[in-house]
Scaffold this motif. Structure first.
Motif, mmCIF file in Angstrom:
data_model
loop_
_atom_site.group_PDB
_atom_site.id
_atom_site.type_symbol
_atom_site.label_atom_id
_atom_site.label_comp_id
_atom_site.label_asym_id
_atom_site.label_seq_id
_atom_site.Cartn_x
_atom_site.Cartn_y
_atom_site.Cartn_z
ATOM 1 N N TYR A 1 -53.883 27.424 -30.775
ATOM 2 C CA TYR A 1 -55.106 26.627 -30.864
ATOM 3 C C TYR A 1 -55.443 25.998 -29.519
ATOM 4 O O TYR A 1 -56.587 26.039 -29.072
ATOM 5 N N LEU A 2 -54.444 25.403 -28.880
ATOM 6 C CA LEU A 2 -54.700 24.749 -27.595
ATOM 7 C C LEU A 2 -55.056 25.761 -26.521
ATOM 8 O O LEU A 2 -55.900 25.504 -25.664
ATOM 9 N N ARG A 3 -54.420 26.927 -26.564
ATOM 10 C CA ARG A 3 -54.740 27.985 -25.597
ATOM 11 C C ARG A 3 -56.184 28.437 -25.760
ATOM 12 O O ARG A 3 -56.867 28.770 -24.795
ATOM 13 N N ALA A 4 -56.659 28.419 -26.983
ATOM 14 C CA ALA A 4 -58.035 28.834 -27.255
ATOM 15 C C ALA A 4 -59.051 27.739 -26.935
ATOM 16 O O ALA A 4 -60.250 27.962 -27.046
ATOM 17 N N GLY A 5 -58.562 26.555 -26.548
ATOM 18 C CA GLY A 5 -59.468 25.482 -26.159
ATOM 19 C C GLY A 5 -59.833 24.534 -27.279
ATOM 20 O O GLY A 5 -60.760 23.743 -27.149
ATOM 21 N N VAL A 6 -59.118 24.598 -28.394
ATOM 22 C CA VAL A 6 -59.381 23.701 -29.511
ATOM 23 C C VAL A 6 -58.813 22.325 -29.172
ATOM 24 O O VAL A 6 -57.709 22.214 -28.653
ATOM 25 N N SER A 7 -59.566 21.270 -29.465
ATOM 26 C CA SER A 7 -59.106 19.908 -29.164
ATOM 27 C C SER A 7 -57.928 19.536 -30.056
ATOM 28 O O SER A 7 -57.698 20.150 -31.103
ATOM 29 N N ALA A 8 -57.196 18.505 -29.651
ATOM 30 C CA ALA A 8 -56.028 18.067 -30.417
ATOM 31 C C ALA A 8 -56.427 17.617 -31.820
ATOM 32 O O ALA A 8 -55.736 17.921 -32.797
ATOM 33 N N CYS A 9 -57.548 16.922 -31.944
ATOM 34 C CA CYS A 9 -57.987 16.463 -33.271
ATOM 35 C C CYS A 9 -58.335 17.636 -34.172
ATOM 36 O O CYS A 9 -57.968 17.673 -35.341
ATOM 37 N N ARG A 10 -59.042 18.597 -33.624
ATOM 38 C CA ARG A 10 -59.424 19.752 -34.430
ATOM 39 C C ARG A 10 -58.204 20.618 -34.762
ATOM 40 O O ARG A 10 -58.100 21.147 -35.857
ATOM 41 N N ALA A 11 -57.274 20.747 -33.806
ATOM 42 C CA ALA A 11 -56.049 21.499 -34.068
ATOM 43 C C ALA A 11 -55.265 20.841 -35.182
ATOM 44 O O ALA A 11 -54.708 21.520 -36.053
ATOM 45 N N ASP A 12 -55.245 19.508 -35.214
ATOM 46 C CA ASP A 12 -54.564 18.775 -36.275
ATOM 47 C C ASP A 12 -55.177 19.131 -37.623
ATOM 48 O O ASP A 12 -54.468 19.404 -38.593
ATOM 49 N N GLY A 13 -56.488 19.168 -37.685
ATOM 50 C CA GLY A 13 -57.163 19.531 -38.938
ATOM 51 C C GLY A 13 -56.879 20.958 -39.356
ATOM 52 O O GLY A 13 -56.657 21.243 -40.536
ATOM 53 N N GLN A 14 -56.867 21.861 -38.398
ATOM 54 C CA GLN A 14 -56.586 23.265 -38.697
ATOM 55 C C GLN A 14 -55.162 23.450 -39.199
ATOM 56 O O GLN A 14 -54.908 24.222 -40.112
ATOM 57 N N VAL A 15 -54.220 22.744 -38.595
ATOM 58 C CA VAL A 15 -52.822 22.845 -39.005
ATOM 59 C C VAL A 15 -52.653 22.316 -40.422
ATOM 60 O O VAL A 15 -51.918 22.874 -41.228
ATOM 61 N N LYS A 16 -53.377 21.253 -40.748
ATOM 62 C CA LYS A 16 -53.299 20.702 -42.109
ATOM 63 C C LYS A 16 -53.837 21.684 -43.139
ATOM 64 O O LYS A 16 -53.359 21.720 -44.265
ATOM 65 N N THR A 17 -54.820 22.496 -42.766
ATOM 66 C CA THR A 17 -55.316 23.505 -43.709
ATOM 67 C C THR A 17 -54.271 24.579 -43.971
ATOM 68 O O THR A 17 -54.333 25.262 -44.989
ATOM 69 N N LEU A 18 -53.306 24.720 -43.063
ATOM 70 C CA LEU A 18 -52.208 25.663 -43.264
ATOM 71 C C LEU A 18 -51.087 25.072 -44.123
ATOM 72 O O LEU A 18 -50.102 25.738 -44.393
ATOM 73 N N GLY A 19 -51.254 23.802 -44.513
ATOM 74 C CA GLY A 19 -50.253 23.175 -45.357
ATOM 75 C C GLY A 19 -49.221 22.364 -44.614
ATOM 76 O O GLY A 19 -48.221 21.951 -45.199
ATOM 77 N N LEU A 20 -49.426 22.123 -43.333
ATOM 78 C CA LEU A 20 -48.484 21.334 -42.539
ATOM 79 C C LEU A 20 -49.045 19.928 -42.387
ATOM 80 O O LEU A 20 -49.639 19.582 -41.383
ATOM 81 N N ASP A 21 -48.852 19.100 -43.411
ATOM 82 C CA ASP A 21 -49.433 17.760 -43.428
ATOM 83 C C ASP A 21 -48.645 16.743 -42.616
ATOM 84 O O ASP A 21 -49.102 15.642 -42.400
ATOM 85 N N ASP A 22 -47.450 17.078 -42.177
ATOM 86 C CA ASP A 22 -46.602 16.115 -41.488
ATOM 87 C C ASP A 22 -46.893 15.992 -40.002
ATOM 88 O O ASP A 22 -46.244 15.214 -39.317
ATOM 89 N N ILE A 23 -47.852 16.732 -39.468
ATOM 90 C CA ILE A 23 -48.139 16.703 -38.032
ATOM 91 C C ILE A 23 -49.361 15.825 -37.794
ATOM 92 O O ILE A 23 -50.416 16.044 -38.370
ATOM 93 N N SER A 24 -49.202 14.841 -36.925
ATOM 94 C CA SER A 24 -50.306 13.943 -36.610
ATOM 95 C C SER A 24 -50.994 14.380 -35.323
ATOM 96 O O SER A 24 -50.477 15.206 -34.567
ATOM 97 N N THR A 25 -52.150 13.791 -35.075
ATOM 98 C CA THR A 25 -52.891 14.090 -33.859
ATOM 99 C C THR A 25 -52.074 13.715 -32.624
ATOM 100 O O THR A 25 -52.091 14.433 -31.621
ATOM 101 N N SER A 26 -51.331 12.623 -32.696
ATOM 102 C CA SER A 26 -50.513 12.222 -31.543
ATOM 103 C C SER A 26 -49.393 13.225 -31.293
ATOM 104 O O SER A 26 -49.041 13.491 -30.142
ATOM 105 N N GLN A 27 -48.832 13.816 -32.341
ATOM 106 C CA GLN A 27 -47.804 14.842 -32.155
ATOM 107 C C GLN A 27 -48.399 16.093 -31.509
ATOM 108 O O GLN A 27 -47.761 16.731 -30.678
#
Length: 69
Positions: A7-33
């Protein structure tokens, strides 16, 4: 880590990457992580970029991207 790296390599922001990761079922990752992971990746890229290119065999690839009208 690999998903966030892509996601980051593709230029997705940290906030948006956090949202995308949560859609994959990984709810334990925060924007700060995600931001911490991005900083780790920045350090890896900084170490990778100045490497000498005249040592060892490298495969060569040609990538073409065109737009026809």
């Amino acid at each position: 880590m690999a998903v966030i790296r892509e996601y980051l390599r593709a230029g997705v922001s940290a906030c948006r990457a956090d949202g995308q990761v949560k859609t994959l079922g990984l709810d334990d990752i925060s924007t700060s992580q995600v931001s911490v992971m991005a900083k780790t990746l920045d350090a890896e890229v900084t170490a990778f970029r100045p490497r000498p290119l005249d040592t060892g065999p490298y495969s060569y690839y040609v990538w073409l991207d065109t737009l026809s009208v």
